[in-house]
Design an enzyme around this catalytic site. Structure first.
Site, mmCIF file in Angstrom:
data_model
loop_
_atom_site.group_PDB
_atom_site.id
_atom_site.type_symbol
_atom_site.label_atom_id
_atom_site.label_comp_id
_atom_site.label_asym_id
_atom_site.label_seq_id
_atom_site.Cartn_x
_atom_site.Cartn_y
_atom_site.Cartn_z
ATOM 1 N N LYS A 21 32.493 44.825 47.671
ATOM 2 C CA LYS A 21 32.135 45.208 46.302
ATOM 3 C C LYS A 21 31.214 44.175 45.699
ATOM 4 O O LYS A 21 31.115 43.031 46.139
ATOM 5 C CB LYS A 21 33.386 45.373 45.435
ATOM 6 C CG LYS A 21 34.287 44.129 45.321
ATOM 7 C CD LYS A 21 33.842 43.110 44.303
ATOM 8 C CE LYS A 21 34.772 41.904 44.225
ATOM 9 N NZ LYS A 21 34.230 40.793 43.407
ATOM 10 N N VAL A 107 33.310 36.096 54.220
ATOM 11 C CA VAL A 107 34.598 35.461 53.935
ATOM 12 C C VAL A 107 34.439 34.560 52.710
ATOM 13 O O VAL A 107 33.500 33.764 52.635
ATOM 14 C CB VAL A 107 35.079 34.638 55.148
ATOM 15 C CG1 VAL A 107 36.364 33.888 54.814
ATOM 16 C CG2 VAL A 107 35.286 35.540 56.359
ATOM 17 N N ASP A 148 41.638 42.971 43.370
ATOM 18 C CA ASP A 148 40.519 43.795 43.831
ATOM 19 C C ASP A 148 40.942 44.898 44.799
ATOM 20 O O ASP A 148 40.152 45.796 45.098
ATOM 21 C CB ASP A 148 39.465 42.923 44.541
ATOM 22 C CG ASP A 148 38.754 41.978 43.594
ATOM 23 O OD1 ASP A 148 38.740 42.245 42.379
ATOM 24 O OD2 ASP A 148 38.200 40.969 44.073
#
Length: 312
Positions: A21, A107, A148
């Site tokens: 996202k 990451v 999230d």
């Protein structure tokens, strides 16, 4: 003729793809007594994906491959394994599972890679174990795993409130094209919020009215207006911890990005292009200037975590 033996297919395998996202807007309020910050955010799911393959196993184990795989924990702290355990507990299941994660989302890059793994694991284990839980049930579990995770499960475009986990779908027309400058060095979300607190000790409660121009741009499918409305309250905190992020921000602006913003808590920098071709130009500028360890291009919005294949 010698025949090469073929490894048998697993008796049952479920592959799930979940997107990363970008926060088109992220407005952060003061720290609450529970340690979290109230936020108002507008999420867009983009076509940078994590894939999770779930197969039956005696225990619950996780393996990882792909870029930065060595940085991903494979013990019980991993969000995907925690998702499997939470789902099993809710459904009353004792089965094991082998989860294999193929990394595509950076990451610790502010693009919800770990949350994508968790969302994908929920969907994959739900299908593997045939739990029969509803989508609302899965969203409730997702909210327990992280702020999230519900959005990555839902995908598309949405407004997030509370910790970001309370979602309202947002109308968005057309497709938007992005270039991402990715750094191998991650930024701790907790450290960025701590720096935010030090910079803005008197932060005000976020007001969704501040994002009216952004929402209008999404409804109109207007990338130029969207670029002008991009916003991130955490950007200064991320720059405080990682001053080098000023370089990709400047490169994107010089290359004509419609808007450029640190994605979430960083350090990934997201640049909005006029078109798919312009996003490639922005990506080439990042590469040529040496301000990123990796460069990605993507479009959005895209669907949330979903099953892409099964083998019975």
């Amino acid at each position: 003729m010698t025949l090469t033996p073929v490894a048998p297919l697993p008796e049952h395998e479920v592959k799930v793809r979940a997107p990363g996202k970008v926060n088109l807007s992220l407005r952060v309020g003061p720290r609450e007594p529970d340690g979290y910050h109230a936020v108002s955010t507008v999420f867009q799911a983009v076509s940078v994906f994590e894939e999770v393959v779930a197969t039956p196993a005696d225990d619950r184990v996780l393996t990882v491959s792909g870029p930065q795989a060595e940085l991903v924990p494979t013990d019980g702290s991993n969000l995907a394994l925690r998702a499997a355990a939470l789902l099993a507990d809710r459904a009353g299941i004792d089965d094991g599972v082998h989860l294999h994660v193929l990394k595509g989302v950076p990451v610790a890059g502010g693009m919800a890679g770990g949350s994508a793994d968790a969302a994908a694991a929920l969907v994959a284990c739900d299908a593997l174990w045939r739990t029969g839980l509803s989508r609302d049930d899965l969203l409730e579990l997702a909210a327990e795993l992280g702020s999230d995770v519900p959005f990555v499960l839902a995908g598309h475009t949405a407004v997030g409130s509370g910790r970001g986990h309370l979602l309202t779908p947002a109308l968005s027309r057309g497709e938007f094209h992005w270039a991402f400058a990715v750094q191998d060095r991650g930024l701790s979300t907790a450290a960025v919020y701590q720096a935010f607190d030090e910079l803005h000790g008197s932060a005000v409660v976020p007001d969704q009215e501040d994002d009216v121009p952004l929402m209008q741009a999404l409804r109109a499918g207007d990338p130029r207006a969207l670029g002008a409305a991009l916003h991130n309250d955490l950007q200064m905190a991320a720059l405080e911890l990682d001053p080098g992020l000023a370089e990709p921000l400047a490169v994107a602006q010089d290359a004509g990005a419609l808007g450029v913003v640190v994605s979430g808590s960083g350090p990934t920098v997201a640049a909005l292009g006029r078109s798919r071709q312009h996003a490639l130009v922005l990506a080439a500028a990042f590469t040529a200037s040496g301000v990123a360890d990796r460069v990605l291009t993507a479009s959005g919005p895209v669907a949330g975590a979903r099953v892409v294949s099964t083998t019975d």
